[in-house]
Design a protein around this motif. Structure first.
Motif, PDB file in Angstrom:
ATOM      1  N   THR A 352       0.939  -1.289   0.281  1.00  0.00           N
ATOM      2  CA  THR A 352      -0.041  -0.102   0.183  1.00  0.00           C
ATOM      3  C   THR A 352       0.588   1.653   0.491  1.00  0.00           C
ATOM      4  O   THR A 352       0.547   2.295  -0.034  1.00  0.00           O
ATOM      5  CB  THR A 352      -1.003  -0.109   1.098  1.00  0.00           C
ATOM      6  OG1 THR A 352       0.072  -0.301   1.931  1.00  0.00           O
ATOM      7  CG2 THR A 352      -1.983  -0.937   1.258  1.00  0.00           C
ATOM      8  N   LEU A 353       2.260   1.344   0.407  1.00  0.00           N
ATOM      9  CA  LEU A 353       3.048   2.384   0.379  1.00  0.00           C
ATOM     10  C   LEU A 353       3.644   2.682  -0.959  1.00  0.00           C
ATOM     11  O   LEU A 353       4.442   3.146  -1.651  1.00  0.00           O
ATOM     12  CB  LEU A 353       3.747   2.573   0.997  1.00  0.00           C
ATOM     13  CG  LEU A 353       3.839   3.516   3.090  1.00  0.00           C
ATOM     14  CD1 LEU A 353       3.016   4.696   2.694  1.00  0.00           C
ATOM     15  CD2 LEU A 353       2.207   1.896   2.849  1.00  0.00           C
ATOM     16  N   LEU A 354       3.773   1.282  -1.529  1.00  0.00           N
ATOM     17  CA  LEU A 354       4.668   1.466  -2.611  1.00  0.00           C
ATOM     18  C   LEU A 354       4.466   2.689  -4.145  1.00  0.00           C
ATOM     19  O   LEU A 354       5.514   2.593  -5.207  1.00  0.00           O
ATOM     20  CB  LEU A 354       4.077   0.174  -4.036  1.00  0.00           C
ATOM     21  CG  LEU A 354       5.147  -1.177  -3.337  1.00  0.00           C
ATOM     22  CD1 LEU A 354       4.729  -2.412  -4.007  1.00  0.00           C
ATOM     23  CD2 LEU A 354       7.033  -0.983  -3.325  1.00  0.00           C
ATOM     24  N   SER A 355       3.547   3.489  -3.582  1.00  0.00           N
ATOM     25  CA  SER A 355       3.032   4.809  -4.879  1.00  0.00           C
ATOM     26  C   SER A 355       4.050   5.693  -3.706  1.00  0.00           C
ATOM     27  O   SER A 355       4.978   6.816  -5.010  1.00  0.00           O
ATOM     28  CB  SER A 355       1.834   5.132  -4.402  1.00  0.00           C
ATOM     29  OG  SER A 355       1.591   6.252  -5.587  1.00  0.00           O
ATOM     30  N   ILE A 360       1.683   8.037  -9.149  1.00  0.00           N
ATOM     31  CA  ILE A 360       1.830   6.368 -10.052  1.00  0.00           C
ATOM     32  C   ILE A 360       0.770   6.406 -10.946  1.00  0.00           C
ATOM     33  O   ILE A 360       0.133   5.632 -10.238  1.00  0.00           O
ATOM     34  CB  ILE A 360       2.896   5.877  -9.511  1.00  0.00           C
ATOM     35  CG1 ILE A 360       4.246   6.336  -9.426  1.00  0.00           C
ATOM     36  CG2 ILE A 360       3.407   4.283 -10.549  1.00  0.00           C
ATOM     37  CD1 ILE A 360       4.944   5.011  -8.528  1.00  0.00           C
ATOM     38  N   PRO A 361      -0.067   6.139 -12.387  1.00  0.00           N
ATOM     39  CA  PRO A 361      -0.800   6.033 -12.562  1.00  0.00           C
ATOM     40  C   PRO A 361      -1.640   4.588 -12.390  1.00  0.00           C
ATOM     41  O   PRO A 361      -2.640   4.145 -12.334  1.00  0.00           O
ATOM     42  CB  PRO A 361      -0.999   6.178 -13.465  1.00  0.00           C
ATOM     43  CG  PRO A 361       0.387   6.985 -13.832  1.00  0.00           C
ATOM     44  CD  PRO A 361       1.348   6.971 -13.359  1.00  0.00           C
ATOM     45  N   ALA A 362      -0.031   4.069 -12.197  1.00  0.00           N
ATOM     46  CA  ALA A 362      -0.668   1.758 -12.359  1.00  0.00           C
ATOM     47  C   ALA A 362       0.728   0.910 -12.003  1.00  0.00           C
ATOM     48  O   ALA A 362       1.815   1.478 -11.906  1.00  0.00           O
ATOM     49  CB  ALA A 362      -0.625   1.584 -13.845  1.00  0.00           C
ATOM     50  N   HIS A 421      -4.865  12.386  -2.194  1.00  0.00           N
ATOM     51  CA  HIS A 421      -4.395  12.445  -3.644  1.00  0.00           C
ATOM     52  C   HIS A 421      -4.981  10.474  -3.249  1.00  0.00           C
ATOM     53  O   HIS A 421      -3.867  10.006  -2.496  1.00  0.00           O
ATOM     54  CB  HIS A 421      -2.822  12.238  -3.817  1.00  0.00           C
ATOM     55  CG  HIS A 421      -1.993  11.685  -5.151  1.00  0.00           C
ATOM     56  ND1 HIS A 421      -2.128  12.051  -6.316  1.00  0.00           N
ATOM     57  CD2 HIS A 421      -1.416  10.021  -5.069  1.00  0.00           C
ATOM     58  CE1 HIS A 421      -1.736  10.646  -6.883  1.00  0.00           C
ATOM     59  NE2 HIS A 421      -1.053   9.761  -5.969  1.00  0.00           N
ATOM     60  N   GLN A 422      -5.481  10.194  -4.202  1.00  0.00           N
ATOM     61  CA  GLN A 422      -5.604   8.896  -4.603  1.00  0.00           C
ATOM     62  C   GLN A 422      -4.834   8.509  -4.969  1.00  0.00           C
ATOM     63  O   GLN A 422      -4.587   7.832  -6.172  1.00  0.00           O
ATOM     64  CB  GLN A 422      -7.579   8.410  -4.617  1.00  0.00           C
ATOM     65  CG  GLN A 422      -7.482   6.355  -4.883  1.00  0.00           C
ATOM     66  CD  GLN A 422      -7.600   6.265  -3.445  1.00  0.00           C
ATOM     67  OE1 GLN A 422      -8.274   6.960  -2.512  1.00  0.00           O
ATOM     68  NE2 GLN A 422      -7.049   5.330  -3.242  1.00  0.00           N
ATOM     69  N   THR A 423      -3.743   6.877  -4.539  1.00  0.00           N
ATOM     70  CA  THR A 423      -2.982   5.513  -4.839  1.00  0.00           C
ATOM     71  C   THR A 423      -3.506   4.787  -5.682  1.00  0.00           C
ATOM     72  O   THR A 423      -4.968   4.212  -4.961  1.00  0.00           O
ATOM     73  CB  THR A 423      -1.914   6.081  -4.016  1.00  0.00           C
ATOM     74  OG1 THR A 423      -2.446   4.997  -3.312  1.00  0.00           O
ATOM     75  CG2 THR A 423      -1.065   6.551  -2.766  1.00  0.00           C
ATOM     76  N   PRO A 424      -3.215   4.320  -6.470  1.00  0.00           N
ATOM     77  CA  PRO A 424      -3.489   3.178  -7.026  1.00  0.00           C
ATOM     78  C   PRO A 424      -3.425   2.044  -6.048  1.00  0.00           C
ATOM     79  O   PRO A 424      -3.925   0.349  -6.409  1.00  0.00           O
ATOM     80  CB  PRO A 424      -2.676   2.491  -8.378  1.00  0.00           C
ATOM     81  CG  PRO A 424      -2.214   3.509  -8.913  1.00  0.00           C
ATOM     82  CD  PRO A 424      -1.943   4.894  -7.050  1.00  0.00           C
ATOM     83  N   VAL A 425      -2.843   1.851  -4.973  1.00  0.00           N
ATOM     84  CA  VAL A 425      -2.561   1.034  -4.207  1.00  0.00           C
ATOM     85  C   VAL A 425      -3.414   0.795  -2.630  1.00  0.00           C
ATOM     86  O   VAL A 425      -2.850   1.450  -1.254  1.00  0.00           O
ATOM     87  CB  VAL A 425      -1.059   0.329  -3.825  1.00  0.00           C
ATOM     88  CG1 VAL A 425      -0.464  -0.069  -4.628  1.00  0.00           C
ATOM     89  CG2 VAL A 425       0.085   1.491  -3.643  1.00  0.00           C
TER      90      VAL A 425
END
Lengths: 798, 163
Positions: A352-355, A360-362, A421-425
């Motif tokens: 969940t912290l990989l952004s 990062i869009p994907a 900001h909503q991340t993809p994760v």
């Protein structure tokens, strides 16, 4: 209350007992009639227990009892007899589902092995004697007949076909095969990439090594049927819950857990361990207190370890260096048993912290959790977030270098700039200013002068390197409903009770637990700030389930953001009630009562009462109608946060590598962190220093090594290199502040930042110096020297 | 069992001990002076440092019988008449401790460093602390505290011995 309120650099109130030798750690406690336990531990990584011969040990001087796994049976509720069924296993409290929907495969985890040992140090028997030395001597006389089996310590080898099996239930040693993110979208991003950066990353296994080894005393009162456990725990209530509801030692109302002064935890004392179970059980069986304390060798063998990931990661960029996608595959070594929160670490605390700090869009992450014949691995300072930060910050650094872009500029180009900001994760970052901390860090390290310093260093036979790490972490894991939906077996709120005494002094009962963090000071500062009373009139009570109703404990940098928010909420209620009382005493309308700096005033008049007068008024209860206002002044609160908090910042490391020896010296370290609102800057700086030291330890010195047969090679401080004073520099620590909007105090948390940020900063600095990326942690002089032989030396080196 | 007489924090104690009894075990278990800690079993961590005859020693690697007739000072004996030793004060003032577990050994080692070096520089302090592990502070504030205490101890006109 400026001098001791929020933001004040107040000296710690707990220090006096520690600097005079009056601390009260578990091993300092002795109960009347107490016995001592010593555990017989497996010398093999994997073996079947054919038999355990205890006769000789039982007959040894001072020995009261010797128990094996099969002895640990449940008590008949109404008597001291034993049932046929064994006590419950230790449990893992976070259920992860594989991508095919199957629940994780949790193997049985008995407190003492019944038929099979699964790692070196696994409990086989316990010897209980009048003295510690007698127990230890007699343990030598326990004869265990083992059928030694093949073992596997390496998580990748554990996945190979034909590998020795740790638990029958987990075929191929696979605990779960988990994923997060959008695979199709990520694949698409990679198809459109102009440049792809790939790294294979080993995140080395670490031993937490809090300086106080674990200890426990089990005590039982046959008169009341109440058990007491004194234990080195970061979360005594959770220990009580597990020992009651799952292990089945006693119902919660008959079990008191006390975690007195605890000498550091760093995660390793969150978990519920076998020895605690055995001491409690034996205390009732023998009707005498039973004490155990680990020596350091046992700590190496049986404390839950940290990290141990092997990761393949790829980052996709467009031609301008804008990140398009991130793909990660991680194999996580879980050890031989799933420790209390182990399953959450490489999943929801990691992927969940990989952004990172980036837009990062994907992202697509896959994690295989694997059993091996090694000590269990669970949360260690940062827990998943250091591993994620290392992946992201190594990738962006290398990507920038490969694309010929300055690594600081590359980061800025990709930073998240708009919030929320909503991340993809999963994560929704609430606030931050990542460029602000980066810019400040660059200024403090004199980033512009790096080239000049490199040339100067070379003249001295040193290769100088500079590395950045722009980390983010998620703290105050919450809200409870959200973590429940992710598999957590508990809610992650916190509780507080504020008790005002008739004279106006205050006790705060908190579910947080202090084991070095200085809560007795910082929590009291909050009270001073709100109530306008001096620091010495506030006491913080924690670590005792008989005093504090319930609490979730301290880990994940949650005590400020969650624990103090609960106190804040309780203080709001206290002030509201005190205003009601004051309105009667001052014969004014409640709406006209103002409370400031410890004084209740009727607005627009000089009529006032101070805090102690109103407190006394609340207790004597003469001045108000008791049917309208209850006497007394005590309020409690449970606080469940609305979101995680997101501390973030930038660390920069400058190191010099000796060309002759390969020794890396950290010559400068800058940390600029955004922890939101800070209660006590002195304590926060201390947390950052300690975190960096552990991160530097991981990057340069520490590595827990098992050999092929599963023997622990690094089983003492002689073999496992802990950071020492001369391994570390002074640190330049500074902050930027964006107050956290997700809790009433604006706090984000600071306990883990250093350990999260540091390894990537240091490895980025080393690889900057080396001119290539081929180095693994710990970057020992030998490894660096070998790596140097592959480096293209700058001309001046000749 | 041999009988030993040790002066601990100014008080003479005579006791029978098993020959294998370590000084730290004698202090903690027999005298209940639990301020001296045990953090390892390889003489590496220094949580057990006390002064024997005015010199810092690791009490986990010293037999109690070796200290017969010796003067031993532990962390409990460092403050005099309720007045903290400058080293204790400095650790508090400079936030040189967090969990407190390594602290007694750190302070006892630090007093010895200053006694031997007078006014040591930072590098010397860091090197001399090699035998004391702290997992909390990153040593930054410990080093600061020792340097500050050294200055105060010098200012007091003499190395302030613990004994």
């Amino acid at each position: 209350m400026g001098e001791s309120g929020i933001g004040a650099r107040v000296q710690r109130v707990e220090d006096r007992r520690f600097i005079t030798g009056k601390g009260n750690y578990t091993d300092d406690i002795n109960r009347p009639g107490q016995l001592h336990a010593h555990f017989v531990r497996s010398p093999h990584a994997h073996a079947r227990i054919r038999s355990v011969g205890i006769a000789e040990a039982q007959a040894a001087p001072g020995v009261v009892a010797v128990y094996t796994g099969n002895d640990l049976r449940k008590f008949v509720p109404t008597s001291d007899d034993l049932e046929e069924s064994p006590i419950g296993d230790l449990i893992c409290g976070w259920l992860i589902h594989s991508k095919n929907g199957e629940p994780m495969k949790a193997g049985s985890h008995p407190a003492i092995a019944r038929d099979t040992v699964r790692h070196v140090g696994d409990q086989v028997a316990v010897v209980i004697a009048e003295t510690k030395r007698q127990a230890r001597d007699a343990a030598e006389l326990v004869e265990v007949d083992y059928e030694v089996l093949d073992a596997v310590a390496d998580p990748l080898k554990a996945r190979a076909s034909g590998a020795p099996q740790v638990h029958d239930v987990a075929t191929g040693n696979l605990v779960y095969e988990w994923e997060l993110g959008d695979k199709a979208k990520t694949d698409e991003a990679f198809r459109n990439a102009h440049h792809v950066t790939k790294l294979n990353i080993v995140n080395n296994r670490l031993v937490p090594n809090a300086m106080e080894p674990r200890a426990a005393i089990g005590d039982y009162d046959p008169g009341t049927g109440v058990f007491t456990l004194y234990v080195t725990s970061q979360n005594p209530h959770v220990a009580r819950l597990v020992l009651s509801a799952f292990v089945g030692i006693a119902p919660e109302n008959k079990l008191r857990v006390i975690a007195p002064d605890v000498g550091g935890g760093f995660g390793s004392k969150i978990f519920i361990y076998a020895e605690e179970v055995v001491c409690l059980w034996a205390a009732r069986r023998l009707a005498r207190p039973v004490k155990w304390n680990a020596d350091r060798s046992e700590a190496f063998l049986t404390d839950a370890h940290g990290r141990d990931h092997v990761t393949d990661a790829e980052l996709a960029m467009d031609e301008k260096g804008k990140i398009l996608g991130l793909r990660v595959h991680t194999t996580a070594n879980m050890g031989a048993y799933l420790s209390t929160f182990a399953s959450a670490v490489p999943t929801y605390l990691y992927a969940t912290l990989l952004s990172g700090q980036y837009d990062i869009p994907a992202i697509h992450a896959e994690v295989d959790a694997v059993y091996t014949h090694t000590a269990p691995v669970d949360a260690y300072r940062g827990a998943g977030r250091p591993e994620a930060t290392f992946v992201v910050e190594r990738l962006v650094e290398v990507a920038a270098r490969e694309m010929g872009i300055d690594p600081a500029s590359f980061r800025k180009r990709n930073f998240v700039k708009k919030f929320p900001h909503q991340t993809p994760v999963i994560m929704s970052y609430d606030i931050g200013d990542y460029a602000a901390s980066l810019n400040k860090a660059l200024e403090l390290i004199d980033y512009k002068g790096v080239g000049k310093r490199k040339r100067e260093a070379l003249k001295r036979g040193k290769l100088l390197g500079v590395g950045l790490s722009a980390y983010i972490e998620a703290c105050g894991i919450a809200p409870s409903k959200a973590v429940g939906s992710l598999g957590a077996g508990v809610g992650l709120w916190e509780s507080a009770e504020v008790r005002v005494n008739p004279v106006g002094t205050v006790e705060v009962l908190t579910g947080s637990h202090s084991h070095g963090q200085g809560h007795e000071t910082t929590f009291a500062q909050l009270v001073c700030d709100r109530l306008g009373i001096p620091l010495d009139q506030v006491s913080i009570v924690h670590g005792d389930t008989d005093k504090v109703q319930f609490g979730m404990g301290t880990y994940g940098s949650r005590s400020g953001a969650v624990g103090m928010s609960a106190i804040s909420k309780a203080l709001d209620k206290v002030v509201a009630k005190a205003k009601k009382v004051a309105s009667h005493l001052l014969e004014a309308a409640e709406a006209d009562i103002e409370f400031k700096d410890g004084k209740f005033t009727v607005a627009g008049t000089d009529k006032s009462l101070d805090w102690s007068a109103v407190s006394l008024g609340a207790y004597v209860a003469h001045g108000f109608p008791s049917d309208e206002i209850e006497p007394g002044l005590k309020e409690g609160a449970f606080y469940d946060p609305v979101n995680f908090t997101f501390p973030a910042g930038c660390h920069v490391c400058e190191c010099e590598i000796d060309l002759e020896t390969g020794k890396t010296e950290v010559v400068n370290w800058v940390a600029v962190d955004d922890f939101g609102v800070i209660i006590n800057p002195m304590i926060v700086e201390g947390q950052v220093h300690g975190g960096i030291a552990q991160g530097v330890g991981q990057a340069l010195l520490e590595g827990c090594v098992y050999d092929e047969a599963g023997q622990l090679v690094t089983g003492s401080f002689n073999d496992y290199a802990m950071p020492r004073a001369d391994d570390l520099p002074n640190f330049q620590v500074d902050v930027t502040v964006t107050p956290c909007p997700s809790n009433p105090l604006g706090i984000k948390g600071c306990g883990e930042a250093g350990a999260i940020a540091a390894p990537a900063a240091l490895v980025n600095a080393i690889t900057d110096a080396l001119g290539h990326e081929d180095i693994t942690m710990p970057a020992t002089p030998q490894r660096v020297w070998r790596a140097l032989q592959k480096s293209k030396m700058p001309a001046a080196a000749e | 069992m041999p009988s030993i007489t040790i002066t601990v924090n100014g008080r003479e104690v005579t006791s029978e001990v098993e020959p294998r009894t370590l000084l730290v075990e004698f202090l903690r278990e027999q005298l209940r002076l639990t301020g001296t800690h045990v953090g390892c079993d390889t003489s590496q961590c220094g949580a057990c440092v006390v002064h024997v005859g005015g010199r810092a020693v690791k009490s986990c690697t010293t037999l109690a019988v070796q200290c017969d007739q010796a003067e031993v000072t532990t962390i409990e004996g460092l403050a005099r008449d309720g007045v903290l030793h400058p080293m204790q004060e400095a650790f508090r003032e400079h936030h040189g401790l967090q969990c407190g577990y390594c602290t007694p050994g750190m302070i006892m080692a630090a007093v010895d460093i200053v006694n031997r070096h007078g006014m040591p520089d930072e590098k010397t302090v860091r090197e001399e602390l090699d035998g004391n592990l702290c997992r909390c502070t990153g040593y930054h504030n410990i080093v600061k505290a020792i340097l500050a205490a050294a200055e105060k101890m010098q200012g007091a006109g003499q190395p302030i011995a613990a004994e």
